[in-house]
Write an enzyme that holds these catalytic residues in place. Structure first.
Site, PDB file in Angstrom:
ATOM      1  NE  ARG A  56      -2.064   1.664   3.524  1.00 12.47           N
ATOM      2  CZ  ARG A  56      -1.943   1.045   4.701  1.00 12.47           C
ATOM      3  NH1 ARG A  56      -2.563  -0.094   4.941  1.00 12.47           N
ATOM      4  NH2 ARG A  56      -1.194   1.558   5.654  1.00 12.47           N
ATOM      5  CE1 TYR A 108     -17.552  11.748 -15.277  1.00  8.90           C
ATOM      6  CE2 TYR A 108     -16.127  11.894 -13.357  1.00  8.90           C
ATOM      7  CZ  TYR A 108     -17.041  11.195 -14.131  1.00  8.90           C
ATOM      8  OH  TYR A 108     -17.432   9.935 -13.741  1.00  8.90           O
ATOM      9  CG  ASP A 183      -9.599  16.169 -15.226  1.00  8.72           C
ATOM     10  OD1 ASP A 183      -9.003  15.533 -16.108  1.00  8.72           O
ATOM     11  OD2 ASP A 183     -10.566  15.712 -14.599  1.00  8.72           O
ATOM     12  CE  LYS A 208     -13.204   8.136 -18.638  1.00  6.19           C
ATOM     13  NZ  LYS A 208     -12.985   7.871 -17.225  1.00  6.19           N
TER      14      LYS A 208
HETATM   15  O1  P1T Z   1     -13.655   7.264 -13.862  1.00  2.55           O
HETATM   16  P1  P1T Z   1     -12.427   7.741 -13.148  1.00  2.55           P
HETATM   17  O2  P1T Z   1     -11.190   7.050 -13.536  1.00  2.55           O
HETATM   18  O3  P1T Z   1     -12.627   7.814 -11.667  1.00  2.55           O
HETATM   19  O4  P1T Z   1     -12.160   9.250 -13.637  1.00  2.55           O
HETATM   20  C1  P1T Z   1     -12.969  10.324 -13.286  1.00  2.55           C
HETATM   21  C2  P1T Z   1     -12.873  11.412 -14.349  1.00  2.55           C
HETATM   22  C3  P1T Z   1     -12.084  12.523 -14.087  1.00  2.55           C
HETATM   23  N1  P1T Z   1     -11.951  13.515 -14.999  1.00  2.55           N
HETATM   24  C4  P1T Z   1     -12.553  13.443 -16.189  1.00  2.55           C
HETATM   25  C5  P1T Z   1     -12.375  14.563 -17.178  1.00  2.55           C
HETATM   26  C6  P1T Z   1     -13.354  12.345 -16.528  1.00  2.55           C
HETATM   27  O5  P1T Z   1     -13.929  12.307 -17.740  1.00  2.55           O
HETATM   28  C7  P1T Z   1     -13.526  11.300 -15.576  1.00  2.55           C
HETATM   29  C8  P1T Z   1     -14.380  10.099 -15.847  1.00  2.55           C
HETATM   30  N2  P1T Z   1     -15.279  10.285 -16.889  1.00  2.55           N
HETATM   31  C9  P1T Z   1     -16.206   9.353 -17.310  1.00  2.55           C
HETATM   32  C10 P1T Z   1     -16.373   8.157 -16.748  1.00  2.55           C
HETATM   33  C11 P1T Z   1     -17.009   9.786 -18.462  1.00  2.55           C
HETATM   34  O6  P1T Z   1     -17.716   8.970 -19.082  1.00  2.55           O
HETATM   35  O7  P1T Z   1     -16.937  10.987 -18.803  1.00  2.55           O
END
Ligand code: P1T
Length: 393
Positions: A56, A108, A183, A208
């Site tokens: 961890r 988001y 971001d 992504k």
């Molecule tokens: O899903 P996660 O890995 O926790 O990421 C969150 C997140 C943070 N910032 C942006 C710009 C994002 O698009 C996302 C996650 N977005 C999606 C799941 C979506 O479908 O837009």
């Protein structure tokens, strides 16, 4: 560069492929790093202080990925977390009760929910402001004196472009000590490096483009500040929002081809956006690479490419849009973006469903808005699929 691990080779592709791991450093000389599944590491003395003690706290597979991420971001440090939102949550532990955040209203939906619903119970308030209107941003900075300023350069889902240089300059002028967070999920470091623009922290949903294969949920933070970096290593240990060694291996494998994939996403997205723009059943297309995008020229000065996400308004209402989405065959109706396969989603009832209708309408998320993550299939087949589905709506 005075760097612990960033920018090793000065070319993105070479960093992506080689940074973080040298076969000669491994006992077996394996060209591909092995996955270190051990949760514990043998100590010479009954005390901590060595690099690896417990997984961890830190783990060799995570270290390889974090070094590769720092290198492609041109950052001194990178840290991985169990998801993009896990990285965002961890970041908020830099704050204390009574602190303010100023965040872009176009953001988001999960970030919106974290800041507007989860944080107030700890006494941290967020003011959401339209960052494309500099006078509103300046007023909020003066009024709230925020500890954090948070935005996406290309916003999810309506693809506005936030003028990062202007936002960072105003923030430094008005609240010099504020931590500026970008971001950068939509652009990736291949198309934009916010630390070079003056940001303090870069957040990624690695889920992504960087992983790119829809098989890992993970997030990261990249930064240059050494004292903040020490805090994040402690936060990984003390909050425990960390990824598994197997997932780290997968993301490291995915990022080796990021540069090639991004170029093709960008190429496909432009052709698809041009097709949609001419289609009689489409009201409006939002893609920063199109000349018709109101901020196309700003995008050209800020970013090296436009990415693979397109949003568009279908002519008609919710039922028309729903029929269209259900008719797609090559493109999959699903959350997320940035993978090799094309994905379509409906922000109003999917990614941005935690916003009230009023909040959604303020940022143009209407019942006919569709977000399309253009994948790496043949653009001809993506276009044919869209064309066919538009006939049925
Ligand atoms: O899903 P996660 O890995 O926790 O990421 C969150 C997140 C943070 N910032 C942006 C710009 C994002 O698009 C996302 C996650 N977005 C999606 C799941 C979506 O479908 O837009």
């Amino acid at each position: 560069m005075d760097s612990e691990c960033g920018d090793e080779f000065h070319h993105f592709a070479t960093d992506a492929i080689h940074a973080g791991y040298k076969p000669s450093d491994s006992q077996s000389k394996a060209v591909i790093p092995s996955i270190c599944l051990s949760t514990v590491f043998k100590l010479d003395e009954p005390q901590t202080g060595t690099e690896f003690v417990y997984s961890r706290t830190h783990n060799p597979s995570r270290k390889i990925l974090e070094q590769a991420l720092a290198a492609i971001e041109g950052a001194k440090h990178a840290f991985c977390f169990a998801s993009g939102l896990g990285a965002a949550t961890t970041m908020t532990y830099l704050l204390q009760s009574g602190d303010n955040i100023v965040c872009a209203s176009n953001i988001y939906g999960g970030t919106f929910c974290l800041l507007s619903e989860m944080l107030p119970r700890f006494g941290v308030q967020t003011t959401f402001v339209d960052f494309t209107k500099m006078e509103s941003l300046v007023a909020a900075l003066k009024d709230k004196k925020p500890k954090m300023v948070w935005f996406e350069i290309v916003t999810n889902p309506t693809l506005h472009i936030i003028d990062a240089r202007a936002v960072i300059k105003s923030t430094r002028d008005i609240v010099p000590e504020a931590i500026i967070i970008v971001d950068n999920t939509f652009l990736t470091p291949y198309y934009s490096k916010p630390l070079d623009l003056g940001a303090d922290l870069v957040l990624h949903s690695l889920t992504k483009y960087i992983n790119g294969h829809s098989d890992v949920v993970m997030g990261s933070l990249a930064l240059n500040d050494d004292s903040m970096a020490k805090k994040f290593r402690r936060f990984q240990n003390n909050l425990g929002i960390i990824p598994s060694p197997f997932d780290c291996y997968q993301v490291n494998r995915g990022l080796k081809t990021l540069h090639i994939r991004m170029k093709q996403h960008d190429k496909n997205a432009l052709v698809v956006a041009e097709f949609l723009e001419k289609h009689p059943k489409i009201e409006r297309v939002l893609y920063p690479g199109l000349e018709s995008h109101p901020q196309h020229h700003l995008a050209r000065t800020l970013m090296k490419g436009y990415g693979g996400v397109i949003s568009f308004y279908v002519k008609g209402d919710y039922q028309h849009t729903r029929r269209f989405l259900k008719s797609l065959k090559v493109i999959t109706l699903a959350f997320s973006l940035g993978s090799f396969e094309s994905l379509a989603e409906f922000p109003a009832t999917m990614t941005h469903s935690t916003m009230s209708q009023e909040e959604r309408l303020k940022i143009d998320i209407t019942d006919n808005l569709v977000r399309l993550s253009v994948g790496l299939e043949s653009a001809e087949d993506i276009i044919a699929d869209l064309d066919e589905a538009l006939k049925t709506k």
